[in-house]
Design a protein around this motif. Sequence first.
Motif, short mmCIF file in Angstrom:
data_model
loop_
_atom_site.label_atom_id
_atom_site.label_comp_id
_atom_site.label_asym_id
_atom_site.label_seq_id
_atom_site.Cartn_x
_atom_site.Cartn_y
_atom_site.Cartn_z
N SER A 123 83.77 -85.45 14.18
CA SER A 123 82.67 -84.71 13.56
C SER A 123 83.18 -83.94 12.33
CB SER A 123 82.03 -83.74 14.55
OG SER A 123 82.98 -82.79 14.98
N GLY A 124 84.39 -83.44 12.38
CA GLY A 124 84.98 -82.74 11.23
C GLY A 124 85.22 -83.70 10.07
N HIS A 125 85.56 -84.92 10.39
CA HIS A 125 85.81 -85.94 9.37
C HIS A 125 84.53 -86.26 8.59
CE1 HIS A 125 87.67 -89.32 7.42
NE2 HIS A 125 86.69 -90.11 7.83
N THR A 126 83.38 -86.34 9.26
CA THR A 126 82.13 -86.65 8.57
C THR A 126 81.69 -85.50 7.69
OG1 THR A 126 80.90 -85.91 10.50
CG2 THR A 126 81.30 -88.27 10.30
N GLN A 127 81.99 -84.28 8.06
CA GLN A 127 81.63 -83.13 7.24
C GLN A 127 82.42 -83.12 5.94
OE1 GLN A 127 82.29 -79.76 9.74
NE2 GLN A 127 80.33 -79.95 10.80
N VAL A 128 83.68 -83.49 5.99
CA VAL A 128 84.49 -83.55 4.78
C VAL A 128 83.94 -84.60 3.82
CG1 VAL A 128 86.78 -84.12 3.87
CG2 VAL A 128 86.57 -82.71 5.92
N ALA A 129 83.54 -85.74 4.33
CA ALA A 129 82.99 -86.81 3.51
C ALA A 129 81.68 -86.37 2.85
CB ALA A 129 82.77 -88.06 4.35
N ALA A 130 80.85 -85.62 3.55
CA ALA A 130 79.58 -85.15 3.01
C ALA A 130 79.80 -84.10 1.92
CB ALA A 130 78.72 -84.58 4.13
N LYS A 131 80.82 -83.28 2.07
CA LYS A 131 81.10 -82.24 1.08
C LYS A 131 81.67 -82.81 -0.22
CE LYS A 131 81.94 -78.46 4.28
NZ LYS A 131 82.95 -77.53 4.81
N MET A 132 82.28 -83.99 -0.17
CA MET A 132 82.93 -84.55 -1.36
C MET A 132 81.93 -84.97 -2.43
SD MET A 132 86.01 -86.72 0.31
CE MET A 132 86.52 -87.44 -1.23
N VAL A 133 80.73 -85.38 -2.03
CA VAL A 133 79.74 -85.83 -3.01
C VAL A 133 79.02 -84.59 -3.55
CG1 VAL A 133 77.71 -87.26 -3.38
CG2 VAL A 133 79.44 -87.97 -1.75
N LYS A 134 79.44 -84.14 -4.73
CA LYS A 134 78.89 -82.90 -5.29
C LYS A 134 78.04 -83.14 -6.53
CE LYS A 134 82.52 -79.88 -3.65
NZ LYS A 134 83.60 -78.97 -4.04
N GLN A 135 78.28 -84.22 -7.24
CA GLN A 135 77.56 -84.40 -8.50
C GLN A 135 77.25 -85.87 -8.75
OE1 GLN A 135 80.41 -82.67 -11.03
NE2 GLN A 135 81.54 -84.54 -11.38
N LYS A 136 76.28 -86.07 -9.66
CA LYS A 136 75.92 -87.43 -10.06
C LYS A 136 76.97 -87.93 -11.04
CE LYS A 136 70.93 -86.73 -9.93
NZ LYS A 136 69.71 -86.75 -10.73
N ASN A 137 77.07 -89.23 -11.15
CA ASN A 137 77.99 -89.80 -12.13
C ASN A 137 77.39 -89.80 -13.53
OD1 ASN A 137 80.00 -90.34 -10.29
ND2 ASN A 137 79.03 -92.25 -9.66
#
Length: 68
Positions: free
Chosen positions: A4-18
């Motif tokens: 569950s901690g691993h999925t939270q890190v992945a969700a936090k990484m997407v911060k901005q549009k390209n």
Amino acid sequence: NLSSGHTQVAAKMVKQKNHTARNQTYKAHRNGIKKVARQRFRSLKGVDPKFLRNQRYAKKHNKKTVSA
């Protein structure tokens, strides 16, 4: 718990549009989109030298005959 901690890190990484084009056309039209100022005569750089020499003589003698 670890998964569950691993999925939270992945969700936090997407911060901005390209990329987005929003507001770019507005900014471009604020001052107007200008046409490029064209030169009156195109450069003769790279044109056949024999042709240029003949053209120079033709222009020179054309001025003499047209004035009549």
